[in-house]
Enzyme design. Structure first.
Site: not given
Lengths: 295, 295
Positions: A22, A241
């Protein structure tokens, strides 16, 4: 069985994952991290935040690395304190996209309460078009902080994906799971009705959505093994992430340790070998998109 | 003698400098650099780029450090490749502020040829207002890459400063110097006429404008001594571009070594002591602004 997995040749009991990075391009530290992760081979997808200042660097990477599986991370929020961004499409307060400081709202509830759906539609259109104009072979559309999943934004989200002929991320969450993540009852009722309709229209559904925790960072490879070891059959979206450890990242993100830990763990040969040993199938969005385009 | 120096109590042969840190908030690496330089005491002024993503961090620093002398670096260009920004005021292509990619133009000639003066006026107004709204005690206005100094933008630039009751940077360049920096003859003729008019209206003039070179970085303290040692009497604006050495800065700026060298040299106790020994007077913009406001 999930129809897209069947079309891709998987069996009903196969555990298939998209291991997804992400926030690509949110800040500089994300870009070398994702580039290394694609080289390492376990991460199969990433999504870029087009309104952020580092988007041109992501586009340059994508043009130089056509194999990289990169989608658009539809961005309607700007959640940090020190470092912020706003819409591509407008500076009109009447759009409802802007907070009092002129950036995107900080939270998902704020944008879902205030933004006009037509302004969201224009913004998502501009984000995808800018990604395409910069030469990114966009593989999918997903939603930063889930804000595009609001019932009144969903038509714009689905239309933006359809316009670009890319699959949108739509999770088929169980009602228990929706309650567990704090989704309001009216959204759960909406999802109960809309999800079967969308699947009947050929929209790809992700069966399970899980993420590496951002509130802790220790023993990251072990945490990843526990997360991936508990997979059910079907298509699972695994969100990480990743970012390298830099002064920039530390100045932005209170959860920087977890982001650096994602980068390190998913680069590791140990984790990659373990996933292979488990018989977990890792795929990206591009084969899904290409099957849909060929249909 | 420069009228503002007289009002501040200097003598005709005094050499007075504003040692000014440009591009504050352009990227993260500039912010700790300028904070340390203000602490070290030689740098007396900085100007922040409000449209850049790190502006909120500059504002937080300014609120926590009310003594910091910070102006607005009027920004109409976005000159790097990997990392870019655009206007606060509009996304309307008719403004002429946007390039084909939706950011500010990369060069001063491009924005000076294409932007509508009313759009420049609105943009400068929004930049100053956002700085004030974020709690910065704005001390002055200056111009990133000199783009606001175009004759057809100058009224907007002067009006934005007047509206905020802050002095705008206006250099009183000699005709030789203007030719040496490649200024076109029509701008030189314009300057010949406008500068005396502005000074008659009470606009502060900077007598000399010099900068530390961005195309080399070696022997920075020695270079600074040569630059400052050759000062003429009057008010001189000395521009530096300080930043700490980070992956972010290296990914943006081909001239990062010179920026890091500015940070290191102007932090040094050696250079500060040398400037004092030379009898050079270092002032910021705040006393100039406050004298003008009291007039």
């Amino acid at each position: 069985m999930n129809p897209i997995l069947k079309r891709l040749g998987f069996r009903p009991d196969d555990r298939v994952v998209i291991i997804h990075a992400d926030d690509l391009g949110m800040c500089q530290a994300t870009i070398p991290a994702v580039a290394e992760l694609f080289d390492a081979g376990l991460v199969s997808s990433a999504a870029t935040m087009v309104p952020c200042a580092w988007f041109p660097a992501v586009a340059a990477y994508a043009r130089a690395t056509p194999s990289a599986d990169i989608g658009v991370h539809a961005t309607l929020t700007s959640e940090w304190d020190a470092y912020r961004w706003g819409p591509l499409s407008t500076r009109d307060p009447a759009s409802g996209l802007l907070d009092d400081e002129g950036y995107f709202h900080r939270t998902t509830p704020a944008v879902q309460e205030r933004a006009r759906p037509d302004a969201v539609a224009a913004e998502l259109h501009d984000q995808i078009n800018r990604a395409l104009a910069h030469g990114i072979d966009v593989t999918h559309l997903d939603s930063h902080m889930g804000s595009a999943f609001a019932p009144h934004f969903l038509p714009a989200y689905l239309a933006a994906a359809a316009h670009a002929r890319v699959p949108p991320l739509v999770p088929r969450l169980s009602e228990e799971r929706m309650r567990a993540v704090g989704m309001p009852e009216e959204m759960i009722a909406f999802a109960r009705n809309i999800v079967p309709q969308l699947e009947a229209q050929g929209v790809v559904m992700v069966d399970h959505l899980i993420g590496m925790p951002l509130d802790r960072h220790e023993d990251r490879v072990e945490t990843a093994k526990q997360l991936l070891g508990s997979l059910a059959p079907g298509l699972t979206y695994v969100i990480i992430h990743p970012a390298i450890d830099t002064p920039e990242l530390r100045a932005i993100a209170g959860d920087w340790r977890a982001r650096v830990a994602d980068y390190q763990a998913f680069c590791s040969a140990e984790l990659r070998a373990w996933v292979q040993d488990q018989g977990i199938h890792v795929i990206g969005w591009r084969p899904i998109r290409d099957v849909l385009r060929g249909a």
